[in-house]
Design a protein around this motif. Structure first.
Motif, PDB file in Angstrom:
ATOM      1  N   GLN A 181      17.754  54.294  59.870  1.00  0.00           N
ATOM      2  CA  GLN A 181      17.572  52.925  60.344  1.00  0.00           C
ATOM      3  C   GLN A 181      17.891  51.968  59.193  1.00  0.00           C
ATOM      4  OE1 GLN A 181      16.504  53.460  64.222  1.00  0.00           O
ATOM      5  NE2 GLN A 181      15.821  51.531  63.365  1.00  0.00           N
ATOM      6  N   ILE A 182      18.536  50.830  59.494  1.00  0.00           N
ATOM      7  CA  ILE A 182      18.779  49.818  58.479  1.00  0.00           C
ATOM      8  C   ILE A 182      18.260  48.472  58.973  1.00  0.00           C
ATOM      9  CG2 ILE A 182      20.811  51.023  57.599  1.00  0.00           C
ATOM     10  CD1 ILE A 182      22.512  48.831  58.928  1.00  0.00           C
ATOM     11  N   GLN A 183      17.931  47.590  58.027  1.00  0.00           N
ATOM     12  CA  GLN A 183      17.575  46.219  58.357  1.00  0.00           C
ATOM     13  C   GLN A 183      17.815  45.355  57.133  1.00  0.00           C
ATOM     14  OE1 GLN A 183      13.279  47.047  59.175  1.00  0.00           O
ATOM     15  NE2 GLN A 183      12.903  45.340  57.756  1.00  0.00           N
ATOM     16  N   GLY A 184      18.022  44.063  57.369  1.00  0.00           N
ATOM     17  CA  GLY A 184      18.270  43.147  56.271  1.00  0.00           C
ATOM     18  C   GLY A 184      18.706  41.789  56.783  1.00  0.00           C
ATOM     19  N   HIS A 185      18.817  40.850  55.857  1.00  0.00           N
ATOM     20  CA  HIS A 185      19.277  39.498  56.166  1.00  0.00           C
ATOM     21  C   HIS A 185      20.670  39.319  55.568  1.00  0.00           C
ATOM     22  CE1 HIS A 185      18.871  35.253  57.190  1.00  0.00           C
ATOM     23  NE2 HIS A 185      19.474  34.988  56.047  1.00  0.00           N
ATOM     24  N   VAL A 186      21.612  38.808  56.393  1.00  0.00           N
ATOM     25  CA  VAL A 186      23.004  38.679  55.968  1.00  0.00           C
ATOM     26  C   VAL A 186      23.414  37.208  55.992  1.00  0.00           C
ATOM     27  CG1 VAL A 186      25.390  39.354  56.413  1.00  0.00           C
ATOM     28  CG2 VAL A 186      23.530  40.960  56.908  1.00  0.00           C
ATOM     29  N   ARG A 187      23.990  36.750  54.873  1.00  0.00           N
ATOM     30  CA  ARG A 187      24.567  35.409  54.792  1.00  0.00           C
ATOM     31  C   ARG A 187      26.080  35.574  54.637  1.00  0.00           C
ATOM     32  NH1 ARG A 187      20.526  31.617  53.558  1.00  0.00           N
ATOM     33  NH2 ARG A 187      18.560  32.543  52.870  1.00  0.00           N
ATOM     34  N   ALA A 188      26.828  35.257  55.685  1.00  0.00           N
ATOM     35  CA  ALA A 188      28.282  35.418  55.673  1.00  0.00           C
ATOM     36  C   ALA A 188      28.950  34.075  55.393  1.00  0.00           C
ATOM     37  CB  ALA A 188      28.767  35.969  57.007  1.00  0.00           C
ATOM     38  N   ASP A 189      30.071  34.123  54.677  1.00  0.00           N
ATOM     39  CA  ASP A 189      30.764  32.897  54.277  1.00  0.00           C
ATOM     40  C   ASP A 189      32.233  32.975  54.689  1.00  0.00           C
ATOM     41  OD1 ASP A 189      31.345  30.455  53.101  1.00  0.00           O
ATOM     42  OD2 ASP A 189      31.701  31.331  51.131  1.00  0.00           O
ATOM     43  N   GLU A 190      32.599  32.182  55.705  1.00  0.00           N
ATOM     44  CA  GLU A 190      33.980  32.047  56.172  1.00  0.00           C
ATOM     45  C   GLU A 190      34.654  33.402  56.393  1.00  0.00           C
ATOM     46  OE1 GLU A 190      36.156  29.394  53.654  1.00  0.00           O
ATOM     47  OE2 GLU A 190      35.210  27.632  54.526  1.00  0.00           O
ATOM     48  N   VAL A 191      34.060  34.206  57.249  1.00  0.00           N
ATOM     49  CA  VAL A 191      34.646  35.499  57.599  1.00  0.00           C
ATOM     50  C   VAL A 191      35.778  35.277  58.608  1.00  0.00           C
ATOM     51  CG1 VAL A 191      34.230  37.730  58.689  1.00  0.00           C
ATOM     52  CG2 VAL A 191      32.521  36.736  57.158  1.00  0.00           C
ATOM     53  N   ASP A 192      36.932  35.844  58.331  1.00  0.00           N
ATOM     54  CA  ASP A 192      38.105  35.727  59.191  1.00  0.00           C
ATOM     55  C   ASP A 192      38.012  36.784  60.289  1.00  0.00           C
ATOM     56  OD1 ASP A 192      40.697  36.019  60.320  1.00  0.00           O
ATOM     57  OD2 ASP A 192      41.605  35.144  58.534  1.00  0.00           O
ATOM     58  N   LEU A 193      37.734  36.343  61.538  1.00  0.00           N
ATOM     59  CA  LEU A 193      37.538  37.285  62.633  1.00  0.00           C
ATOM     60  C   LEU A 193      38.775  38.132  62.885  1.00  0.00           C
ATOM     61  CD1 LEU A 193      35.857  38.379  65.020  1.00  0.00           C
ATOM     62  CD2 LEU A 193      36.797  36.507  66.401  1.00  0.00           C
ATOM     63  N   ASN A 194      39.942  37.523  62.877  1.00  0.00           N
ATOM     64  CA  ASN A 194      41.174  38.252  63.146  1.00  0.00           C
ATOM     65  C   ASN A 194      41.389  39.357  62.119  1.00  0.00           C
ATOM     66  OD1 ASN A 194      44.332  38.584  62.777  1.00  0.00           O
ATOM     67  ND2 ASN A 194      43.991  37.827  64.857  1.00  0.00           N
ATOM     68  N   ALA A 195      41.192  39.031  60.829  1.00  0.00           N
ATOM     69  CA  ALA A 195      41.369  40.029  59.775  1.00  0.00           C
ATOM     70  C   ALA A 195      40.315  41.129  59.866  1.00  0.00           C
ATOM     71  CB  ALA A 195      41.311  39.351  58.402  1.00  0.00           C
ATOM     72  N   LEU A 196      39.085  40.747  60.247  1.00  0.00           N
ATOM     73  CA  LEU A 196      38.016  41.738  60.370  1.00  0.00           C
ATOM     74  C   LEU A 196      38.323  42.734  61.489  1.00  0.00           C
ATOM     75  CD1 LEU A 196      35.205  42.766  59.563  1.00  0.00           C
ATOM     76  CD2 LEU A 196      34.234  41.120  61.186  1.00  0.00           C
ATOM     77  N   LEU A 197      38.789  42.246  62.633  1.00  0.00           N
ATOM     78  CA  LEU A 197      39.096  43.137  63.741  1.00  0.00           C
ATOM     79  C   LEU A 197      40.291  44.037  63.433  1.00  0.00           C
ATOM     80  CD1 LEU A 197      38.532  40.723  66.755  1.00  0.00           C
ATOM     81  CD2 LEU A 197      37.019  42.512  65.909  1.00  0.00           C
TER      82      LEU A 197
END
Length: 220
Positions: free
Chosen positions: A44-60
């Motif tokens: 199991q994992i858990q945590g708080h994530v702060r993302a900065d200008e993630v490019d959806l197209n590049a991520l997919l």
């Protein structure tokens, strides 16, 4: 990786660390991995994530979804948790800010269906080994709407949306047409790495079409 934390027989705790990817950056805080000794073995994992200008197209693209005709840069703060093994099912809830939402029928700029320069959202999304799904309220200016979506790693995407009223000037382009006024809108867009289609129903007031005043209009 520079961080501080603790390790026990059941848990790994990390105070903070940064992730860098070709699609963007994120900071993870209060990250915890827990091992549950069952059969099969569970993590199991858990945590708080702060993302900065993630490019959806590049991520997919990096997830082997393909070059889908949707562009978006998103930043946000979310709390995430869920099983990593034996089957990943990570649920995240929080707020996000998006810029440059651009949906096209293919990779060409001339095929643009919708472009929204800026919006915010609150809700959640789920990541599994087969797809990403989300359910969120969206805000543009003073207007509010609702959207759900599924992005399948193998089959493409389906995005559905609705709003009781939106200022069409906040939507910079709809199918290459100049539209002005207020409208109650619902619709969907679906596609894959090759092409996308768009369906919309609208009921508009004080409606202008290419600078021609049409008043109250209803159509799809």
């Amino acid at each position: 990786l520079a961080t501080t934390g603790s390790l026990t027989a059941e848990n790994l705790l990390l105070k903070t660390f940064d992730l860098t990817h070709s699609a963007g950056k994120a900071r993870v805080e209060d990250f915890k991995i827990s091992e549950i000794y069952t059969s099969p073995r569970r993590l199991q994992i858990q945590g708080h994530v702060r993302a900065d200008e993630v490019d959806l197209n590049a991520l997919l693209k990096s997830l082997s979804v393909g070059d889908i005709p949707v562009d978006l840069k998103a930043s946000g703060d979310v709390d995430c948790g869920g099983p990593l093994l034996p089957q990943p099912k990570i649920v995240c809830v929080g707020r996000a800010h998006g810029e440059g939402l651009d949906i096209r029928t293919d990779e060409n700029e001339s095929s643009r269906i919708v472009r929204v320069s800026e919006f915010s959202a609150e809700g959640g999304f789920e990541i599994s080994d087969k797809a990403v799904t989300y359910n969120a309220k969206a805000f543009a200016g003073k207007d509010q709407g609702h959207s759900t979506g599924l992005i399948s790693y193998s089959q493409g995407f389906l995005i559905q949306f609705e709003t009781e009223g939106v200022d069409l000037s906040l939507v910079h382009q709809i199918g290459g047409l100049k539209l002005e006024g207020r409208a109650k809108v619902s619709g969907s867009t679906r596609g894959d790495s090759d092409a996308a289609t768009f369906e919309m129903k609208a009921q508009a007031e004080q409606f202008y079409f290419e600078d021609f005043y049409l008043g109250q209009v209803q159509g799809d």
